[in-house]
Design a protein around this motif. Structure first.
Motif, short mmCIF file in Angstrom:
data_model
loop_
_atom_site.label_atom_id
_atom_site.label_comp_id
_atom_site.label_asym_id
_atom_site.label_seq_id
_atom_site.Cartn_x
_atom_site.Cartn_y
_atom_site.Cartn_z
N GLU A 46 0.84 -1.21 0.00
CA GLU A 46 0.00 0.00 0.00
C GLU A 46 0.87 1.25 0.00
O GLU A 46 0.64 2.21 -0.76
CB GLU A 46 -0.92 0.02 1.22
N GLY A 47 1.90 1.27 0.83
CA GLY A 47 2.82 2.40 0.87
C GLY A 47 3.56 2.59 -0.44
O GLY A 47 3.75 3.72 -0.90
N ALA A 48 3.94 1.48 -1.07
CA ALA A 48 4.63 1.56 -2.36
C ALA A 48 3.71 2.15 -3.43
O ALA A 48 4.15 2.96 -4.25
CB ALA A 48 5.12 0.18 -2.77
N ILE A 49 2.44 1.76 -3.42
CA ILE A 49 1.49 2.30 -4.40
C ILE A 49 1.31 3.79 -4.19
O ILE A 49 1.30 4.58 -5.15
CB ILE A 49 0.14 1.55 -4.33
N SER A 50 1.17 4.21 -2.94
CA SER A 50 1.03 5.64 -2.65
C SER A 50 2.26 6.41 -3.11
O SER A 50 2.14 7.49 -3.70
CB SER A 50 0.81 5.86 -1.15
N SER A 51 3.43 5.86 -2.87
CA SER A 51 4.67 6.52 -3.27
C SER A 51 4.80 6.63 -4.78
O SER A 51 5.11 7.70 -5.31
CB SER A 51 5.88 5.77 -2.72
N VAL A 52 4.55 5.53 -5.48
CA VAL A 52 4.69 5.56 -6.94
C VAL A 52 3.63 6.47 -7.55
O VAL A 52 3.89 7.14 -8.56
CB VAL A 52 4.67 4.15 -7.55
N SER A 53 2.46 6.54 -6.94
CA SER A 53 1.42 7.45 -7.43
C SER A 53 1.90 8.90 -7.35
O SER A 53 1.71 9.68 -8.29
CB SER A 53 0.14 7.25 -6.61
N SER A 54 2.54 9.26 -6.24
CA SER A 54 3.07 10.62 -6.08
C SER A 54 4.21 10.89 -7.06
O SER A 54 4.30 11.98 -7.63
CB SER A 54 3.56 10.83 -4.65
N SER A 89 -6.79 1.56 -14.78
CA SER A 89 -6.64 0.43 -15.71
C SER A 89 -5.22 -0.11 -15.76
O SER A 89 -4.98 -1.20 -16.27
CB SER A 89 -7.06 0.86 -17.12
N VAL A 90 -4.24 0.62 -15.20
CA VAL A 90 -2.84 0.20 -15.21
C VAL A 90 -2.65 -0.92 -14.19
O VAL A 90 -3.00 -0.77 -13.02
CB VAL A 90 -1.90 1.39 -14.90
N ASP A 91 -2.10 -2.03 -14.64
CA ASP A 91 -1.86 -3.18 -13.76
C ASP A 91 -0.73 -2.84 -12.78
O ASP A 91 0.44 -2.86 -13.13
CB ASP A 91 -1.51 -4.41 -14.57
N LEU A 92 -1.11 -2.55 -11.55
CA LEU A 92 -0.14 -2.13 -10.54
C LEU A 92 0.79 -3.27 -10.12
O LEU A 92 1.90 -3.03 -9.68
CB LEU A 92 -0.86 -1.55 -9.33
N THR A 93 0.35 -4.51 -10.27
CA THR A 93 1.22 -5.63 -9.90
C THR A 93 2.42 -5.71 -10.84
O THR A 93 3.52 -6.04 -10.42
CB THR A 93 0.46 -6.98 -9.92
N THR A 94 2.20 -5.38 -12.12
CA THR A 94 3.30 -5.36 -13.08
C THR A 94 4.14 -4.10 -12.91
O THR A 94 5.37 -4.17 -12.93
CB THR A 94 2.74 -5.42 -14.52
N LEU A 95 3.49 -2.97 -12.73
CA LEU A 95 4.19 -1.70 -12.58
C LEU A 95 5.14 -1.73 -11.38
O LEU A 95 6.27 -1.26 -11.46
CB LEU A 95 3.18 -0.55 -12.43
N THR A 142 -14.12 -2.59 6.97
CA THR A 142 -12.87 -3.22 7.40
C THR A 142 -13.07 -4.70 7.71
O THR A 142 -12.30 -5.29 8.41
CB THR A 142 -12.31 -2.51 8.65
N THR A 143 -14.14 -5.28 7.17
CA THR A 143 -14.35 -6.71 7.36
C THR A 143 -13.22 -7.48 6.71
O THR A 143 -12.49 -6.94 5.89
CB THR A 143 -15.70 -7.15 6.75
N PRO A 144 -13.07 -8.75 7.05
CA PRO A 144 -11.92 -9.50 6.56
C PRO A 144 -11.72 -9.38 5.05
O PRO A 144 -12.64 -9.50 4.27
CB PRO A 144 -12.25 -10.93 6.96
N GLY A 145 -10.51 -9.14 4.71
CA GLY A 145 -10.09 -9.05 3.32
C GLY A 145 -8.58 -9.03 3.28
O GLY A 145 -7.94 -8.88 4.31
N CYS A 146 -8.05 -9.19 2.12
CA CYS A 146 -6.61 -9.07 1.94
C CYS A 146 -6.42 -8.44 0.57
O CYS A 146 -6.06 -9.11 -0.39
CB CYS A 146 -5.93 -10.43 2.04
N LEU A 147 -6.75 -7.15 0.49
CA LEU A 147 -6.69 -6.47 -0.78
C LEU A 147 -6.43 -4.99 -0.60
O LEU A 147 -6.58 -4.43 0.49
CB LEU A 147 -7.97 -6.68 -1.57
N ILE A 148 -6.04 -4.38 -1.71
CA ILE A 148 -5.83 -2.94 -1.79
C ILE A 148 -6.72 -2.44 -2.90
O ILE A 148 -6.77 -3.03 -3.98
CB ILE A 148 -4.36 -2.61 -2.09
#
Length: 170
Positions: A46-54, A89-95, A142-148
């Motif tokens: 999550e932190g990496a996504i926020s950083s790359v977004s900035s 639409s950009v695949d963040l897992t690849t980016l 905030t129910t159980p999940g494991c996603l961003i």
């Protein structure tokens, strides 16, 4: 008179029972460590996504790509931006080159957000085999999940958002 040294059978049995009790009480603590480690790893993403977004926003500002659509180069790849922020639409897992051990699954939203599917302008990355068939994207909690969930910018000077749901990282 010869004297033998050693432990009696009773003493050995008592020690084994004590070790068994300690193992039973300590095991749950070690089992929870794995869940905490997975939740922490997803938080780091999550932190990496926020950083790359900035960072991408900064590149878009320099390139003059802060309109409703545009592109900037990220690691030599043309990346779509919306108001300067990464498009959903950009695949963040690849980016971000997210480790395959986390079993990331990227899903770009389309249409309205419903249970099991993100809406237009949003995307989701699920981790560690989390199945989102019961996750309500229209009203996430905030129910159980494991996603961003990544939501692209909705207008000029409106930052993209990144929301973490890691209570269910098992």
């Amino acid at each position: 008179m010869q004297q033998q040294k050693g432990f009696t059978l009773i003493e050995l049995i008592i020690v084994i029972v004590i070790l068994g009790i300690l193992a039973v009480t300590a095991a749950p603590k070690f089992i929870d460590i794995q869940k905490d480690a997975k939740a922490g790893t997803v938080k780091a993403v999550e932190g990496a996504i926020s950083s790359v977004s900035s960072i991408v926003y900064g590149k878009a500002l320099i390139a003059g790509q802060t309109g409703a659509t545009g592109t900037v180069s990220v690691n030599g790849t043309s990346t779509a931006v919306v108001y300067g922020y990464i498009a959903s639409s950009v695949d963040l897992t690849t980016l971000l080159d997210i480790d395959s051990e986390m079993a990331p699954v990227f899903e770009a939203g389309a249409g309205g957000a419903i249970v099991g599917r993100p809406g237009a302008g949003t995307s989701a990355i699920r981790f560690y085999g989390f199945v989102d068939s019961s996750f309500n994207y229209a009203a996430p909690t905030t129910t159980p999940g494991c996603l961003i969930i990544y939501t692209q910018s909705t207008g000029p000077n409106v930052a993209a958002t990144v929301n973490l749901y890691n209570d269910g990282c098992n």
